[in-house]
Write an enzyme that holds these catalytic residues in place. Sequence first.
Site, PDB file in Angstrom:
ATOM      1  N   LYS A 121      15.375  -9.083 -51.043  1.00  0.00           N
ATOM      2  CA  LYS A 121      14.290  -8.803 -51.983  1.00  0.00           C
ATOM      3  C   LYS A 121      14.067  -7.298 -52.124  1.00  0.00           C
ATOM      4  CE  LYS A 121      12.273 -13.285 -50.980  1.00  0.00           C
ATOM      5  NZ  LYS A 121      11.376 -14.085 -50.119  1.00  0.00           N
TER       6      LYS A 121
ATOM      7  N   GLN B  59       6.448 -13.804 -46.207  1.00  0.00           N
ATOM      8  CA  GLN B  59       7.696 -14.532 -45.973  1.00  0.00           C
ATOM      9  C   GLN B  59       7.485 -15.685 -44.992  1.00  0.00           C
ATOM     10  OE1 GLN B  59      10.780 -13.956 -47.486  1.00  0.00           O
ATOM     11  NE2 GLN B  59      11.253 -15.899 -46.491  1.00  0.00           N
TER      12      GLN B  59
ATOM     13  N   ASP C 279       4.756 -15.262 -55.408  1.00  0.00           N
ATOM     14  CA  ASP C 279       5.514 -16.455 -55.026  1.00  0.00           C
ATOM     15  C   ASP C 279       5.110 -17.663 -55.872  1.00  0.00           C
ATOM     16  OD1 ASP C 279       7.561 -16.247 -53.201  1.00  0.00           O
ATOM     17  OD2 ASP C 279       6.237 -16.190 -51.457  1.00  0.00           O
TER      18      ASP C 279
END
Length: 281
Positions: free
Chosen positions: A54, A98, A121
Site C-alpha cells: 500500500k 490493518q 477501507d
Amino acid sequence: MTAQIIDGKKIAGELLQKLKEEISQRKIDGVRSPCLAVLLIGDNPASEVYVRNKKIACEKIGIKSISVDLRSDVSEEEVLTIVKKLNDDNTVDGILVQSPLPAHVDEKLVIEAISPNKDVDGFHPLNIGLLAIKRPKLRSCTPYGVIKMLKTLNVDLVGMNATVVGASNNVGRPMALELLLENCTVTMCNSKTKNLESKVNQADLLVVAAGIKNLVKGEWIKQDAIVIDIGINRVDGKLVGDVEFSVAKEKASFITPVPGGVGPMTVATLMENTLLAQKLS
C-alpha cells in the site's frame, strides 16, 4: 474453450495511472497531496507485506502515507485514542487499520471509531449502509475493485445470476450489495449453505471469497460463466485461491488468477478511496 485470464495487475495499473494524473493536476491547481494514515499493530508478516504494498502504491501516484506502527500489546484505549487524533487531523484524509488485530483489541469498535469520511477501507457501518440504500460514498475496496474489473470486460451485468460464496462483513456482504447495485440477481452462500454445487452451477457470475482452498470445484462451474476468485490460501509455499483453477478455466469465459487477479485491484481502489476522502473533506 479456455477462459480469458483477467489481468488484475494490468487493470489496476491503468487505474493508478489515472489517479496519478488527477493528483498531479490537483497539485498544479494548488491542492495538497492526499494523505493516508496506516495503523499496523504487531509484527504479523502477512500484514507487513500488505502495508508495504500500500505504501509503494501511495509513493507511485503521489499520495502521502503516514505509518503508525504499534506494539502487539498496545491497549485498545491507546488505539482508539490514536484513531481519534487522526480523525481530528485535517491533514489526514484516510485512515486504515490493518487487520487482523490482536485478540484483546475489538476490531468492530476500532472500525466504528474511524470517521466515516476517512474510512478508506469502506468498512464503517454507515458506509455499508449507504451502499445498501444505493447511495454509496466510500466503498469496500475489494468488492468495488471487482466491479471496476468486471466493467473492463465489457459484459452486461444487468440481470445476470450472480452467486457470492462467503459472507464476511469485509468482502462477501458488500460484494452482494455491489452486485445488486448493478442490477444482478444475487444468491448469497455461507458455511451453512446446503448443496453449494447447485448454487454455483446456476451462476452466470461467480464470486468466491471464503478463504478455503479449492472449495469450489471446477466441474461445478456453469459453461461460459465469469469466475472471480478472491480467496488467498498458502499451499506448499504457493498462493492459491478458493476455486479449482485448472479445471474451472476450461469452463469459464473469464477467470481471475491467484495471485495477480483481485489483489492489485484492492490496492488501486484503496488509493481511489483516499483521493475521494480528500474530496469529501
